[in-house]
Design a protein around this motif. Sequence first.
Motif, PDB file in Angstrom:
ATOM      1  N   ARG A  66       0.762  -0.922  -0.080  1.00  0.00           N
ATOM      2  CA  ARG A  66      -0.466   0.193  -0.096  1.00  0.00           C
ATOM      3  C   ARG A  66       0.484   1.144  -0.012  1.00  0.00           C
ATOM      4  O   ARG A  66       1.293   1.044   0.419  1.00  0.00           O
ATOM      5  N   THR A  67       0.795   2.263  -1.045  1.00  0.00           N
ATOM      6  CA  THR A  67       1.157   3.747  -0.720  1.00  0.00           C
ATOM      7  C   THR A  67       0.479   4.546  -0.772  1.00  0.00           C
ATOM      8  O   THR A  67       0.546   5.718  -0.362  1.00  0.00           O
ATOM      9  N   GLY A  68      -0.992   4.465  -0.368  1.00  0.00           N
ATOM     10  CA  GLY A  68      -2.123   5.236  -1.277  1.00  0.00           C
ATOM     11  C   GLY A  68      -2.691   6.098  -2.257  1.00  0.00           C
ATOM     12  O   GLY A  68      -3.445   6.967  -1.929  1.00  0.00           O
ATOM     13  N   HIS A  69      -1.998   4.942  -2.777  1.00  0.00           N
ATOM     14  CA  HIS A  69      -2.059   5.475  -4.771  1.00  0.00           C
ATOM     15  C   HIS A  69      -3.589   4.971  -5.166  1.00  0.00           C
ATOM     16  O   HIS A  69      -3.883   3.876  -4.721  1.00  0.00           O
ATOM     17  N   ASP A 168       5.223   6.898  -9.607  1.00  0.00           N
ATOM     18  CA  ASP A 168       4.360   6.128 -11.004  1.00  0.00           C
ATOM     19  C   ASP A 168       4.977   5.361 -11.926  1.00  0.00           C
ATOM     20  O   ASP A 168       5.556   7.145 -12.681  1.00  0.00           O
ATOM     21  N   ALA A 169       5.173   4.493 -12.284  1.00  0.00           N
ATOM     22  CA  ALA A 169       5.711   4.366 -13.424  1.00  0.00           C
ATOM     23  C   ALA A 169       4.673   4.696 -14.133  1.00  0.00           C
ATOM     24  O   ALA A 169       5.330   5.078 -15.517  1.00  0.00           O
ATOM     25  N   ILE A 170       3.510   5.295 -14.423  1.00  0.00           N
ATOM     26  CA  ILE A 170       2.653   5.982 -15.600  1.00  0.00           C
ATOM     27  C   ILE A 170       2.663   7.305 -16.007  1.00  0.00           C
ATOM     28  O   ILE A 170       2.098   8.151 -16.675  1.00  0.00           O
ATOM     29  N   GLU A 171       3.491   7.760 -14.652  1.00  0.00           N
ATOM     30  CA  GLU A 171       3.707   9.212 -14.779  1.00  0.00           C
ATOM     31  C   GLU A 171       5.528   9.663 -15.864  1.00  0.00           C
ATOM     32  O   GLU A 171       6.370  10.262 -15.982  1.00  0.00           O
TER      33      GLU A 171
END
Length: 264
Positions: A66-69, A168-171
């Motif tokens: 968990r990261t809160g993302h 974040d990998a998507i960013e």
Amino acid sequence: MTRLNTAWSKLRWSLAQRGLAGTMRTALGRLQHQEGAAGLEKPVLHPFDQRYGVDTSGLIGGGDLRTGHKNDVFNTAYYGMAPSRFRRVVEDWISDSEHAAISQYSFVDLGCGKGRAVMMASEFSFRQVIGVELNASLAKTAESNLAAWTGAIGAGRAVCPVRILHQDAIEFSFPDGPCLLYLFNPFAAPVVKRLIERLEAEFAGRPGLLDVIYFNPEAGELLEAHAGFRLLWTGTVELSEEDAAADHVASPEDLCSVYRWVGV
């Protein structure tokens, strides 16, 4: 309240990954095996960790990452790639004469975890090696591992620039020039779909400058259905005797797929 939040996060992750029926089966199985599991010994370190003084062993379920993302529910799990499989596939990729020289390629590991693949990639003469990890604890461990790997303990095994990014990998913004993207099934299909959209935008007009190595390609059908990607190879990769003895998660039937961006 903290325990309640933790339980709720794990439940949300399980429902997203397994569905209601799968979640119920998993919960029942844990109840049935709880007593026996209590007597199991702690897993030993993989020989890779013993050899190089790093910490890449262990299995961490997606519900514990968990990261809160908002994409936490799509985490799969953390587990280090078997070194023999990784090196075999990268060496086979290097031998492919249809792409540019390895020295022109940036190696990018999205969801790099504790950084085992990043360290191994740095043994090859890539232009650079980048590991991207959203979980702060894993990213910190990866950075510590990299310090050992490039220092006296690892005897300075890196032959190219290498770094860890906590994001974040998507960013992630891919570097200029050819890239080799490595995925060890880090996230489920909804995030893979967003990643493909990002790759399409980043490499538009750059056909042939992106290859993808995807181990345990659970969302591989998304790449195969996309007109911009061509499947180069898919199959199983044999484990070394050392890895087979130490790795209690990998299966001989595990697949690896390699794709190339051909543009649309």
